[in-house]
Design a protein around this motif. Structure first.
Motif, short mmCIF file in Angstrom:
data_model
loop_
_atom_site.label_atom_id
_atom_site.label_comp_id
_atom_site.label_asym_id
_atom_site.label_seq_id
_atom_site.Cartn_x
_atom_site.Cartn_y
_atom_site.Cartn_z
N GLU A 43 -21.42 10.92 -12.35
CA GLU A 43 -21.52 11.31 -10.93
C GLU A 43 -21.61 10.09 -10.01
OE1 GLU A 43 -23.67 15.68 -11.47
OE2 GLU A 43 -24.82 14.00 -10.64
N LEU A 44 -22.35 9.13 -10.48
CA LEU A 44 -22.47 7.91 -9.67
C LEU A 44 -21.11 7.23 -9.50
CD1 LEU A 44 -25.80 6.19 -10.80
CD2 LEU A 44 -25.26 7.08 -8.53
N ARG A 46 -18.23 8.56 -9.78
CA ARG A 46 -17.36 9.41 -8.97
C ARG A 46 -17.72 9.28 -7.49
NH1 ARG A 46 -14.37 14.05 -8.26
NH2 ARG A 46 -15.56 15.65 -7.17
N THR A 47 -19.01 9.18 -7.23
CA THR A 47 -19.46 9.03 -5.84
C THR A 47 -18.83 7.78 -5.22
OG1 THR A 47 -21.55 10.09 -6.37
CG2 THR A 47 -21.48 8.77 -4.36
N LEU A 50 -15.32 8.32 -4.48
CA LEU A 50 -15.18 9.17 -3.29
C LEU A 50 -15.47 8.38 -2.02
CD1 LEU A 50 -16.79 12.52 -4.52
CD2 LEU A 50 -14.38 12.11 -3.95
N ARG A 52 -15.05 5.30 -1.51
CA ARG A 52 -13.92 4.41 -1.24
C ARG A 52 -12.73 5.16 -0.65
NH1 ARG A 52 -15.15 0.57 -6.03
NH2 ARG A 52 -15.88 -1.22 -4.84
N SER A 53 -12.67 6.47 -0.90
CA SER A 53 -11.51 7.22 -0.39
C SER A 53 -11.78 7.81 0.98
CB SER A 53 -11.14 8.33 -1.37
OG SER A 53 -12.09 9.36 -1.28
N ALA A 54 -12.95 7.50 1.57
CA ALA A 54 -13.24 8.04 2.90
C ALA A 54 -12.14 7.60 3.86
CB ALA A 54 -14.59 7.53 3.39
N GLU A 55 -11.91 8.40 4.88
CA GLU A 55 -10.75 8.11 5.72
C GLU A 55 -10.89 6.77 6.44
OE1 GLU A 55 -10.22 10.85 8.88
OE2 GLU A 55 -12.37 11.13 9.15
N ARG A 56 -9.77 6.12 6.54
CA ARG A 56 -9.71 4.84 7.25
C ARG A 56 -9.29 5.10 8.68
NH1 ARG A 56 -11.51 0.55 3.84
NH2 ARG A 56 -11.87 1.78 1.95
N ARG B 37 -18.37 4.35 12.11
CA ARG B 37 -19.17 4.93 11.02
C ARG B 37 -20.66 4.77 11.29
NH1 ARG B 37 -15.11 3.12 7.12
NH2 ARG B 37 -13.90 4.98 6.62
N TYR B 107 -9.63 15.11 15.18
CA TYR B 107 -8.80 14.89 14.00
C TYR B 107 -8.01 16.14 13.63
CZ TYR B 107 -9.82 10.18 12.87
OH TYR B 107 -9.87 8.82 12.92
N LEU B 126 -10.89 16.41 2.66
CA LEU B 126 -11.86 15.82 1.73
C LEU B 126 -12.36 14.48 2.27
CD1 LEU B 126 -13.34 15.78 -0.98
CD2 LEU B 126 -11.31 14.74 -2.00
N GLN B 127 -11.41 13.68 2.72
CA GLN B 127 -11.79 12.38 3.29
C GLN B 127 -12.76 12.56 4.45
OE1 GLN B 127 -8.19 10.48 4.50
NE2 GLN B 127 -7.77 9.64 2.46
N ARG B 128 -12.44 13.56 5.27
CA ARG B 128 -13.27 13.82 6.43
C ARG B 128 -14.67 14.28 6.00
NH1 ARG B 128 -10.46 18.08 9.41
NH2 ARG B 128 -8.63 16.76 9.04
N ILE B 130 -16.15 13.52 3.17
CA ILE B 130 -16.88 12.36 2.65
C ILE B 130 -17.43 11.53 3.79
CG2 ILE B 130 -16.65 10.21 1.35
CD1 ILE B 130 -14.35 11.73 -0.20
N HIS B 131 -16.56 11.33 4.79
CA HIS B 131 -17.00 10.58 5.95
C HIS B 131 -18.23 11.23 6.58
CE1 HIS B 131 -16.83 8.46 9.78
NE2 HIS B 131 -17.00 9.65 10.33
N ILE B 134 -21.31 10.64 4.45
CA ILE B 134 -21.81 9.26 4.63
C ILE B 134 -22.57 9.16 5.95
CG2 ILE B 134 -21.17 6.83 4.93
CD1 ILE B 134 -18.75 7.33 3.13
N LEU B 150 -16.73 0.19 1.54
CA LEU B 150 -15.59 0.34 2.46
C LEU B 150 -15.10 -1.00 2.96
CD1 LEU B 150 -16.88 3.52 4.24
CD2 LEU B 150 -14.88 3.35 2.76
N LEU B 180 -26.05 9.95 -1.97
CA LEU B 180 -24.67 10.43 -1.86
C LEU B 180 -24.24 11.18 -3.12
CD1 LEU B 180 -22.67 7.66 0.00
CD2 LEU B 180 -23.05 10.01 0.71
N ARG B 181 -24.77 10.73 -4.23
CA ARG B 181 -24.44 11.43 -5.48
C ARG B 181 -24.85 12.89 -5.37
NH1 ARG B 181 -26.98 13.10 -10.17
NH2 ARG B 181 -28.98 12.59 -9.23
N LEU B 184 -22.52 14.69 -2.91
CA LEU B 184 -21.09 14.80 -3.26
C LEU B 184 -20.85 15.36 -4.66
CD1 LEU B 184 -19.79 11.39 -1.81
CD2 LEU B 184 -19.52 13.66 -0.79
N ARG B 185 -21.89 15.67 -5.40
CA ARG B 185 -21.68 16.07 -6.80
C ARG B 185 -20.89 17.38 -6.92
NH1 ARG B 185 -27.87 17.53 -7.98
NH2 ARG B 185 -27.59 16.48 -9.98
N VAL B 187 -18.36 18.27 -5.01
CA VAL B 187 -17.01 18.17 -4.49
C VAL B 187 -16.00 18.30 -5.64
CG1 VAL B 187 -15.34 16.58 -3.43
CG2 VAL B 187 -17.66 16.73 -2.54
#
Lengths: 213, 187
Positions: A43-44, A46-47, A50, A52-56, B37, B107, B126-128, B130-131, B134, B150, B180-181, B184-185, B187
Motif C-alpha cells: 500500500e505504501l 502504491r501510495t 499514486l 506521483r501521478s497526481a495531475e500536473r 498545491r 477542471y 483519479l488524478q484529481r 489524488i490531488h 493530498i 512531485l 495518504l496510505r 488512498l488504499r 482507490v
C-alpha cells in the motif's frame, strides 16, 4: 498487528533509502512471512505511485510576462548601491582619498596668507620678506612659512621654507659689499613651496602618526 | 539545465534584467503548481508564485551561485505560501472546501469542452482525486510529500527548503505517507 511498529519504521527507512543492509535483509525476511506487513508495504508503494501521478498543472498564460512587468525598474541609486556592495575596497579607498584631500586642502588653505617665522630675535621682518641682516649670525634652525627669506648674514642651523623662496642677495645689494656680506647657511636648506610637496609632507606625517599607534 | 540557469543567474546579478525572464519561464509551472498545491486556490497561487519570482529577483544578490537555485526559489515560494495561509481570515478557512470544489469545477469545465475519451477522463478524475486527498493533509506533511514525490527533491534538500532539521523531515514524511496510505488504499 503488533509486530508492525518496528517493521513499518524499517519500511519507511527503506523508502527513504536510509536503511542499513542488515535492517533491509531483516525487513525482506519478515515480509516473506508476514502477510499484514506485506499488504502495508504494498500500500505504501502504491501510495507513492499514486502521489506521483497526481495531475500536473501549468502556470496561467502570460505568467512570465506578468512577472517581468512587475519587476521594479532598476533605479540608478540601486545600481550604484549594487556596485558599491560588490566593490567595497574600492569604495573605501575612494572615501579615504576624498577625506584626505579634503583635510589636506583645508589645512593647506588655512594659513596661506599668514607669515610664520621662527622666533630668533636677530631676524628682521620686512613685509613678506624675512631678512638675516649682514654680519649677524642667527643661532638655531630658521623656519619661514608664506614668506621669502633673504640671507645676508649667517644662519647657524637648518633652513626650512614653506611657500616661499630664498631670495638672491645679489638683487638686493649692490656692488662692493657683495663678497663681504655673502650670506651663509651652516646646515641643510629645504624649500617646500608646491602643493604636491605640501601634501606629500602631510602624508608622511599622517602615516608616521598612524604607525605610532 | 542547472548550468543554463546558473549562467542566467550570473547575468541577472550583473544587472541584465531580461535574463531573468528565461529563469521565470523555466520554473513557472513548477512554482505555480507548488503554490497551488499549498494553497488550493488558483488566484492565490498565481499571486504567490509571481511574488516568489519578484522576491527572488530583488534578493538575487544574496543568492550564492554555488548552491542549487531551485532549492532557494522553492524556499521563497514555500515561505510565502505558509505566510499567506497564516494570514487567512478565519472565515476564509470555513470555505476551504468550497474552494477545493471551485478548482474542480474549472477542471470539469475544461474536460467537457475538450471531450476526452472515457478512459482518459477516468484517469483524469483519479488524478484529481489524488490531488484532492493530498490537499487534505495538514500543510506540514503536505509540503514535504509534494517536495519529495512531485518535485523530486532529496530529504536533505527538503530540510534546506523548509528550514527544518533532517530528522523532522523524516518523521513528517513517514506520517504523511501513512496518512495518504489510509486515504488512498481503496482507490
Amino acid at each position: 498487528m503488533s509486530c508492525n511498529e518496528k517493521y513499518i519504521k524499517r519500511m519507511h527507512d527503506y523508502l527513504d533509502g536510509d536503511i542499513s543492509a542488515e535492517d533491509e535483509s531483516l525487513l525482506r525476511r519478515h515480509l516473506e512471512d508476514c502477510e499484514d506487513c506485506q499488504k502495508h508495504f504494498h500500500e505504501l508503494n502504491r501510495t507513492i505511485t499514486l502521489i506521483r501521478s497526481a495531475e500536473r498543472m501549468e502556470a496561467p498564460a502570460g505568467f512570465t510576462e506578468n512577472v517581468m512587468r512587475k519587476l521594479p525598474t532598476e533605479k540608478k541609486s540601486v545600481k550604484y548601491k549594487r556596485w558599491f556592495k560588490r566593490h567595497p575596497i574600492l569604495v573605501a579607498a575612494a572615501i579615504f582619498f576624498l577625506l584626505m584631500i579634503g583635510s589636506l586642502s583645508s589645512t593647506f588653505n588655512q594659513g596661506t596668507d599668514q607669515l610664520v617665522v621662527s622666533t630668533q630675535e636677530e631676524l628682521v621682518i620686512d613685509g613678506d620678506t624675512v631678512i638675516v641682516p649682514a654680519g649677524v649670525t642667527v643661532p638655531g634652525d630658521v623656519y619661514v612659512k608664506n614668506g621669502d627669506l633673504l640671507v645676508l648674514g649667517t644662519v647657524d642651523g637648518n633652513v626650512t621654507l614653506f611657500n616661499g623662496e630664498l631670495l638672491d642677495s645679489d638683487s638686493q645689494l649692490e656692488g662692493d659689499n657683495l663678497m663681504a656680506s655673502a650670506g651663509g647657511v651652516n646646515g641643510d636648506l629645504e624649500t617646500v613651496d608646491q602643493t604636491f610637496e605640501w601634501i606629500w609632507y602631510h602624508i608622511k606625517n599622517f602615516f608616521k602618526g598612524l604607525f605610532s599607534f | 539545465m542547472e548550468q543554463f540557469i546558473k549562467k542566467k543567474i550570473i547575468q541577472v546579478k550583473k544587472g541584465d534584467q531580461s535574463a531573468f525572464s528565461d529563469v521565470v519561464a523555466f520554473y513557472q509551472d513548477k512554482i505555480y503548481q507548488h503554490c497551488y498545491r499549498m494553497l488550493g486556490n488558483k488566484h492565490e497561487a498565481e499571486d504567490m508564485a509571481q511574488e516568489a519570482f519578484i522576491r527572488a529577483f530583488m534578493n538575487i544578490d544574496s543568492f550564492d551561485e554555488n548552491r542549487k537555485f531551485s532549492t532557494w526559489l522553492y524556499r521563497i515560494a514555500t515561505n510565502l505560501t505558509i505566510d499567506r495561509m497564516r494570514k487567512r481570515k478565519p472565515d476564509y478557512h470555513l470555505d476551504a472546501e468550497v474552494k477545493g470544489t471551485d478548482g474542480l469545477d474549472m477542471y470539469s469545465q475544461l474536460a467537457s469542452t475538450e471531450r476526452l475519451p472515457g478512459e482518459e477522463v477516468e484517469s483524469r478524475e483519479l488524478q484529481r482525486y489524488i490531488h484532492h486527498e493530498i490537499s487534505q493533509l495538514p500543510s506540514k506533511y503536505r509540503s514535504i510529500i509534494m517536495l519529495r514525490y512531485l518535485e523530486e527533491f532529496s530529504l536533505k534538500e527538503i530540510s534546506e527548503i523548509l528550514d527544518v532539521p533532517l530528522g523532522t523531515v523524516k518523521t513528517r514524511i513517514h506520517r504523511g505517507r501513512e496518512a495518504l496510505r489510509k486515504r488512498l488504499r481503496h482507490v
